[in-house]
Design an enzyme around this catalytic site. Structure first.
Site, mmCIF file in Angstrom:
data_model
loop_
_atom_site.group_PDB
_atom_site.id
_atom_site.type_symbol
_atom_site.label_atom_id
_atom_site.label_comp_id
_atom_site.label_asym_id
_atom_site.label_seq_id
_atom_site.Cartn_x
_atom_site.Cartn_y
_atom_site.Cartn_z
ATOM 1 N N ASP A 59 -13.173 53.474 28.201
ATOM 2 C CA ASP A 59 -13.480 53.638 29.622
ATOM 3 C C ASP A 59 -14.668 54.580 29.830
ATOM 4 O OD1 ASP A 59 -12.360 56.116 29.138
ATOM 5 O OD2 ASP A 59 -10.609 55.813 30.397
ATOM 6 N N ASP A 88 -4.412 61.363 31.270
ATOM 7 C CA ASP A 88 -4.238 62.091 30.008
ATOM 8 C C ASP A 88 -2.997 62.973 30.052
ATOM 9 O OD1 ASP A 88 -6.461 60.965 28.880
ATOM 10 O OD2 ASP A 88 -7.761 62.708 29.152
#
Length: 209
Positions: free
Chosen positions: A72, A94
């Site tokens: 990404d 994350d």
């Protein structure tokens, strides 16, 4: 040395994933979609397999899913840079992924009545979140905080090694590795707080001068 190695590996991997990133962009897939898809993959690997002690398939799925973090980023770069929301989403995903990984490990250890290992996993979970928060908070205040002996890649690699040791029959390996990681994570929190404190002190001295 670890950071230099990590940068070199990342540069090599970027050259590998760039063709895929271009293909996805041509197909109309956004970097944010890839970010979310990668996090879903981590959740499947961690909760669906890791929490049941199936560490080998769990590690494979989590590792492949974690590679989307690079994909990404490459896609965003090719589109001209990461948007503010994209950066926010990436950091948020994350944290979710890290919580799922260490939460799954903690759950597995609890089912095995490994109380010491469970405590270590919970310390790793909490300290890892604090490590990330300290950096985010420091950057929000206009300072830098790219220091620490156990940053996110090191934490994930270390817990992966523990899972492999357990998978090959070394039942003590996961708990031992988690305790090592717990200590390193707490040290990293201290390193980051000290680093930010030094910057704040220097800034105050400069203003007073």
């Amino acid at each position: 040395m670890a950071k230099i190695f990590r940068v070199s590996v990342r540069a090599g991997m970027t050259r590998v994933v760039e063709p895929l990133a271009r293909s996805l962009l041509r197909a109309g897939v956004s970097p944010n979609t890839v970010t979310v898809a990668g996090t879903v993959g981590v959740l499947v690997g961690a909760i669906g397999f890791g929490a049941r002690g199936q560490f080998i398939p769990g590690l494979i799925i989590v590792t492949l899913s974690a590679l989307t973090d690079m994909l990404d980023g490459t896609m965003a770069r090719l589109r001209g840079g990461t948007s503010r929301f994209g950066a926010f989403l990436d950091s948020s995903m994350d944290r979710i992924a890290d919580s799922a990984i260490f939460g799954a490990v903690a759950y597995w250890l609890a089912t095995q009545d490994d109380r010491l290992g469970l405590v270590a996993a919970l310390i790793c979970l909490a300290a890892g979140q604090v490590v990330s928060y300290v950096k985010a908070r420091a950057e929000g205040l206009g300072m830098t905080c790219n220091v620490g002996i156990a940053e996110r890649p090191e934490r994930l690699i270390t817990v992966g090694v523990g899972g492999l040791l357990s998978a090959v029959g070394l039942d003590w390996g996961l708990s031992a590795v988690l305790w090592i990681l717990a200590v390193l994570s707490v040290i990293t929190v201290g390193q980051r707080v000290a680093h930010v404190h030094g910057q704040a002190r220097d800034a105050k001295v400069s203003v007073d001068a």
